[in-house]
Design an enzyme around this catalytic site. Structure first.
Site, PDB file in Angstrom:
ATOM      1  N   ASP A  36      -1.679   9.921  -8.072  1.00 13.24           N
ATOM      2  CA  ASP A  36      -0.943   9.612  -6.847  1.00 13.24           C
ATOM      3  C   ASP A  36      -0.317  10.892  -6.296  1.00 13.24           C
ATOM      4  O   ASP A  36      -0.083  11.852  -7.019  1.00 13.24           O
ATOM      5  CB  ASP A  36       0.152   8.574  -7.136  1.00 13.24           C
ATOM      6  N   ASP A  52      -4.249  14.228  -4.608  1.00  9.99           N
ATOM      7  CA  ASP A  52      -4.419  13.876  -3.194  1.00  9.99           C
ATOM      8  C   ASP A  52      -5.887  13.502  -3.023  1.00  9.99           C
ATOM      9  O   ASP A  52      -6.764  14.371  -3.095  1.00  9.99           O
ATOM     10  CB  ASP A  52      -4.046  15.068  -2.307  1.00  9.99           C
ATOM     11  N   VAL A  53      -6.162  12.215  -2.806  1.00  8.21           N
ATOM     12  CA  VAL A  53      -7.561  11.768  -2.746  1.00  8.21           C
ATOM     13  C   VAL A  53      -8.307  12.317  -1.536  1.00  8.21           C
ATOM     14  O   VAL A  53      -9.527  12.210  -1.460  1.00  8.21           O
ATOM     15  CB  VAL A  53      -7.690  10.221  -2.802  1.00  8.21           C
ATOM     16  N   ASN A  79      -7.563   2.603  -5.330  1.00 12.58           N
ATOM     17  CA  ASN A  79      -6.600   1.779  -4.593  1.00 12.58           C
ATOM     18  C   ASN A  79      -5.828   2.553  -3.522  1.00 12.58           C
ATOM     19  O   ASN A  79      -5.322   1.949  -2.575  1.00 12.58           O
ATOM     20  CB  ASN A  79      -5.642   1.155  -5.615  1.00 12.58           C
ATOM     21  N   TYR A 144      -8.117   1.033  10.819  1.00 16.84           N
ATOM     22  CA  TYR A 144      -7.917   0.530   9.446  1.00 16.84           C
ATOM     23  C   TYR A 144      -9.052  -0.412   9.048  1.00 16.84           C
ATOM     24  O   TYR A 144      -9.628  -0.293   7.963  1.00 16.84           O
ATOM     25  CB  TYR A 144      -6.560  -0.175   9.352  1.00 16.84           C
ATOM     26  N   LYS A 148     -11.956  -0.210   5.961  1.00 16.34           N
ATOM     27  CA  LYS A 148     -12.129  -1.225   4.917  1.00 16.34           C
ATOM     28  C   LYS A 148     -13.535  -1.850   4.988  1.00 16.34           C
ATOM     29  O   LYS A 148     -14.087  -2.248   3.959  1.00 16.34           O
ATOM     30  CB  LYS A 148     -11.039  -2.282   5.005  1.00 16.34           C
ATOM     31  N   ALA A 177       0.066  -8.384   1.622  1.00 17.98           N
ATOM     32  CA  ALA A 177       0.714  -8.355   0.309  1.00 17.98           C
ATOM     33  C   ALA A 177       2.097  -7.727   0.429  1.00 17.98           C
ATOM     34  O   ALA A 177       2.297  -6.773   1.187  1.00 17.98           O
ATOM     35  CB  ALA A 177      -0.153  -7.575  -0.675  1.00 17.98           C
ATOM     36  N   THR A 179       4.334  -5.463  -0.379  1.00 15.24           N
ATOM     37  CA  THR A 179       4.458  -4.138  -1.000  1.00 15.24           C
ATOM     38  C   THR A 179       5.375  -3.264  -0.135  1.00 15.24           C
ATOM     39  O   THR A 179       5.702  -3.626   1.010  1.00 15.24           O
ATOM     40  CB  THR A 179       3.085  -3.462  -1.088  1.00 15.24           C
TER      41      THR A 179
HETATM   42  P1  NAD Z   1       1.743   1.346  -0.757  1.00 13.04           P
HETATM   43  O1  NAD Z   1       2.014   2.200   0.436  1.00 13.04           O
HETATM   44  O2  NAD Z   1       2.843   0.541  -1.355  1.00 13.04           O
HETATM   45  O3  NAD Z   1       1.106   2.262  -1.912  1.00 13.04           O
HETATM   46  C1  NAD Z   1       0.091   3.185  -1.622  1.00 13.04           C
HETATM   47  C2  NAD Z   1       0.076   4.269  -2.686  1.00 13.04           C
HETATM   48  O4  NAD Z   1      -1.007   5.162  -2.366  1.00 13.04           O
HETATM   49  C3  NAD Z   1       1.360   5.115  -2.700  1.00 13.04           C
HETATM   50  O5  NAD Z   1       1.801   5.297  -4.039  1.00 13.04           O
HETATM   51  C4  NAD Z   1       0.918   6.445  -2.084  1.00 13.04           C
HETATM   52  O6  NAD Z   1       1.646   7.565  -2.588  1.00 13.04           O
HETATM   53  C5  NAD Z   1      -0.545   6.493  -2.491  1.00 13.04           C
HETATM   54  N1  NAD Z   1      -1.329   7.377  -1.629  1.00 13.04           N
HETATM   55  C6  NAD Z   1      -1.368   7.387  -0.270  1.00 13.04           C
HETATM   56  N2  NAD Z   1      -2.141   8.394   0.163  1.00 13.04           N
HETATM   57  C7  NAD Z   1      -2.610   9.030  -0.944  1.00 13.04           C
HETATM   58  C8  NAD Z   1      -3.454  10.139  -1.153  1.00 13.04           C
HETATM   59  N3  NAD Z   1      -3.962  10.856  -0.119  1.00 13.04           N
HETATM   60  N4  NAD Z   1      -3.745  10.513  -2.421  1.00 13.04           N
HETATM   61  C9  NAD Z   1      -3.211   9.838  -3.473  1.00 13.04           C
HETATM   62  N5  NAD Z   1      -2.399   8.779  -3.350  1.00 13.04           N
HETATM   63  C10 NAD Z   1      -2.099   8.378  -2.088  1.00 13.04           C
HETATM   64  O7  NAD Z   1       0.509   0.419  -0.320  1.00 13.04           O
HETATM   65  P2  NAD Z   1      -0.072  -0.983  -0.873  1.00 13.04           P
HETATM   66  O8  NAD Z   1       0.337  -2.027   0.072  1.00 13.04           O
HETATM   67  O9  NAD Z   1       0.188  -1.132  -2.315  1.00 13.04           O
HETATM   68  O10 NAD Z   1      -1.624  -0.730  -0.615  1.00 13.04           O
HETATM   69  C11 NAD Z   1      -2.496  -0.302  -1.635  1.00 13.04           C
HETATM   70  C12 NAD Z   1      -3.917  -0.581  -1.195  1.00 13.04           C
HETATM   71  O11 NAD Z   1      -4.032  -1.956  -0.863  1.00 13.04           O
HETATM   72  C13 NAD Z   1      -4.380   0.201   0.036  1.00 13.04           C
HETATM   73  O12 NAD Z   1      -5.728   0.616  -0.157  1.00 13.04           O
HETATM   74  C14 NAD Z   1      -4.303  -0.824   1.146  1.00 13.04           C
HETATM   75  O13 NAD Z   1      -5.226  -0.564   2.182  1.00 13.04           O
HETATM   76  C15 NAD Z   1      -4.660  -2.083   0.394  1.00 13.04           C
HETATM   77  N6  NAD Z   1      -4.218  -3.323   1.025  1.00 13.04           N
HETATM   78  C16 NAD Z   1      -2.881  -3.567   1.218  1.00 13.04           C
HETATM   79  C17 NAD Z   1      -2.483  -4.756   1.812  1.00 13.04           C
HETATM   80  C18 NAD Z   1      -1.040  -5.099   2.051  1.00 13.04           C
HETATM   81  O14 NAD Z   1      -0.772  -6.055   2.804  1.00 13.04           O
HETATM   82  N7  NAD Z   1      -0.084  -4.396   1.437  1.00 13.04           N
HETATM   83  C19 NAD Z   1      -3.447  -5.687   2.217  1.00 13.04           C
HETATM   84  C20 NAD Z   1      -4.796  -5.405   2.005  1.00 13.04           C
HETATM   85  C21 NAD Z   1      -5.162  -4.227   1.405  1.00 13.04           C
END
Ligand code: NAD
Length: 248
Positions: A36, A52-53, A79, A144, A148, A177, A179
């Site tokens: 992360d 950093d991905v 993720n 977005y 996906k 979700a 979060t």
């Molecule tokens: P979040 O923002 O709570 O967590 C995302 C994490 O990714 C953070 O820890 C951040 O530091 C890390 N991150 C971001 N850019 C990065 C990079 N360049 N390199 C490494 N790490 C990086 O988000 P979340 O809601 O937990 O979402 C996680 C995944 O779930 C994402 O792929 C998102 O598209 C997907 N998603 C989320 C939801 C939702 O409603 N929360 C719904 C569908 C899909």
């Protein structure tokens, strides 16, 4: 779902769905490394590596470091992801490239760097975090959703490519979700509490999906119990896909 002896990496594992996944994998007995931007915020007890991905050198270094710390890699949870709002006019080319770079190429880079390790595993699995946005036709989420959609196609293509090597590739499609990501979005509304209530009311089951519910689906797809499952997208959306609904 027992993961004793299984070594797993989770990108974006310092927050939200990734943190819940890392914690559940660890709870089930896996050795876990979170990759992360904010490794210091990873759940207690897991290994944490800065990554950093969107940067291939950073990814290769982080994967090798995680593999060294864990003694190999059996499971990759792709993720890490970022959001983007608006129609196609809302974001310029630079933003389109930036978000694709993280959400799509990030999964490619991590998987590519991890494949040599996965090939040495007897229960290799990749699980990608996709979204209902891949197929729902969400308003105001063009960029977005496109990323996906690409994650869904990538999952299917990789499942086919790596089938004979015994590497399974699946994805989960979360609905909205609960979060930190969603909390940040809600915080921009004039009345965040009212906005949250409205958002919950729009979900088919009247509430947001919990990160733990998504984590459970990821962990199932990562586990040997799903050993005959590859190339699927598992909805964790309270019935949104079944009802052909879309979050607004
Ligand atoms: P979040 O923002 O709570 O967590 C995302 C994490 O990714 C953070 O820890 C951040 O530091 C890390 N991150 C971001 N850019 C990065 C990079 N360049 N390199 C490494 N790490 C990086 O988000 P979340 O809601 O937990 O979402 C996680 C995944 O779930 C994402 O792929 C998102 O598209 C997907 N998603 C989320 C939801 C939702 O409603 N929360 C719904 C569908 C899909």
């Amino acid at each position: 779902m027992e993961f004793a002896g299984i070594k797993a990496i989770v990108t974006g594992g310092a927050s939200g769905i990734g943190a819940a996944t890392a914690a559940l994998l660890q709870d089930r007995g896996a050795d876990v490394a979170v990759l992360d931007l904010n490794p210091d915020q990873a759940p207690a007890g897991v290994k944490a590596v800065h990554c950093d991905v969107s940067d291939d050198a950073s990814v290769r270094q982080a994967i090798d470091e995680a593999a060294q710390q864990l003694g190999g890699i059996d499971v990759v949870v792709n993720n890490a992801g970022v959001g983007a709002q608006g129609t196609i006019e809302a974001n310029d080319d630079d933003e389109w490239h930036r978000v694709f770079d993280i959400n799509v190429l990030g999964m490619v880079r991590v998987s590519r760097a991890a494949l040599p390790y996965l090939r040495r595993s007897s229960h290799a699995a990749i699980v990608n975090t996709c979204s209902v946005a891949a197929t729902a036709g969400l308003p105001q989420r063009a960029l977005y959703s496109a990323t996906k959609g690409a994650v869904l196609s990538l999952t299917l293509a990789m499942a086919a490519d790596h089938l004979q090597e015994g590497i399974r590739v699946n994805c989960v499609n979360p609905g909205t979700a609960d979060t930190p990501w969603i909390s940040r979005l809600l915080a921009t509304a004039p009345d965040p509490a009212a906005e949250r209530a409205a958002l919950e009311a729009r979900q088919p089951h009247g509430r947001l999906v919990s990160p733990e519910e998504v984590a459970a689906a990821v962990v199932y797809l990562a586990s040997p119990l799903s050993g005959s499952t590859t190339g699927v997208d598992l909805a964790v959306d309270g019935g949104m896909q079944a009802l052909r609904l879309r979050p607004r």
